[in-house]
Design a protein around this motif. Sequence first.
Motif, PDB file in Angstrom:
ATOM      1  N   ARG A  36      -3.194   0.284   4.793  1.00 19.61           N
ATOM      2  CA  ARG A  36      -3.490   1.044   3.582  1.00 19.61           C
ATOM      3  C   ARG A  36      -2.883   0.369   2.364  1.00 19.61           C
ATOM      4  O   ARG A  36      -3.433   0.422   1.267  1.00 19.61           O
ATOM      5  CB  ARG A  36      -2.963   2.477   3.724  1.00 19.61           C
ATOM      6  N   GLN A  39      -5.117  -2.140   0.401  1.00 18.02           N
ATOM      7  CA  GLN A  39      -6.277  -1.718  -0.371  1.00 18.02           C
ATOM      8  C   GLN A  39      -6.200  -2.275  -1.782  1.00 18.02           C
ATOM      9  O   GLN A  39      -5.127  -2.605  -2.281  1.00 18.02           O
ATOM     10  CB  GLN A  39      -6.331  -0.183  -0.453  1.00 18.02           C
ATOM     11  N   TRP A  76     -12.238   7.341  -4.900  1.00 21.16           N
ATOM     12  CA  TRP A  76     -11.843   5.937  -4.978  1.00 21.16           C
ATOM     13  C   TRP A  76     -11.659   5.557  -6.435  1.00 21.16           C
ATOM     14  O   TRP A  76     -12.609   5.514  -7.201  1.00 21.16           O
ATOM     15  CB  TRP A  76     -12.881   5.024  -4.330  1.00 21.16           C
ATOM     16  N   VAL A 155     -10.736  -1.545   4.491  1.00 22.92           N
ATOM     17  CA  VAL A 155      -9.895  -0.486   3.934  1.00 22.92           C
ATOM     18  C   VAL A 155     -10.318  -0.085   2.529  1.00 22.92           C
ATOM     19  O   VAL A 155      -9.840   0.920   2.002  1.00 22.92           O
ATOM     20  CB  VAL A 155      -8.410  -0.913   3.914  1.00 22.92           C
ATOM     21  N   ASN A 156     -11.222  -0.840   1.932  1.00 20.70           N
ATOM     22  CA  ASN A 156     -11.665  -0.537   0.570  1.00 20.70           C
ATOM     23  C   ASN A 156     -12.891   0.359   0.528  1.00 20.70           C
ATOM     24  O   ASN A 156     -13.512   0.500  -0.541  1.00 20.70           O
ATOM     25  CB  ASN A 156     -11.973  -1.833  -0.193  1.00 20.70           C
TER      26      ASN A 156
END
Length: 215
Positions: A36, A39, A76, A155-156
């Motif tokens: 994480r 990211q 996001w 992870v993005n």
Amino acid sequence: MFLCGLFRRAGPLALAGILVFLLGGCTYVLKETFTRGLQDRTGDEQLEDAGIDVVFSEKINKINADPIYDVFIDVWKGRVMLTGVVDDPGLIPTLSRLSDEDVHARAVYNENQVVPLREKRVLENTLSPLQKLKDLFIGLNVKTKLFSDENVKSVNYHLRSVLNRVYVIGRSESAAERRLVIRHIRETQGVKSMKEFIETAPPARANQAAGLTRN
């Protein structure tokens, strides 16, 4: 409380499927947990996104306590993706107005599907457990494909499968990576259609990242 509500709404078959999903995807979950920090979001951005998620959850719950189990929120870098199923068409513009009330959200993509109440009840009583399993496995399969591709920074991306339709939000380091993500989703068995809200890094940043990789 959530599992109790899910059991009541979907039945033991769905819960059994969730257990299979969790066990089968444990490697992916561990990878996501430990990466994480990799990211393309700073710690502050992740905290801000988490705060937006909480605010939207509270607002949706105030509008109608029932949809909280059917509406999913993914954030996001300040962009909010709402997906799921609602039984009242009037909830669509209501959910859309949430974007005007939250100054922290840069954009809100309201992709909830409307299922009439009668049809929804039939879906819940007969097809919902199976459909939930299908969506769970579609999501797992897509995430596994993205994770397995060394040219994709998995992870993005946040994604959801709703009635075999996949929605994804996130950020690609390049146009080529974005095309790979879209291709993986479209080629996943069971996916009927997809919609993406993927930002692409500016060329300068993408070239810099490529240079760092080569070095």
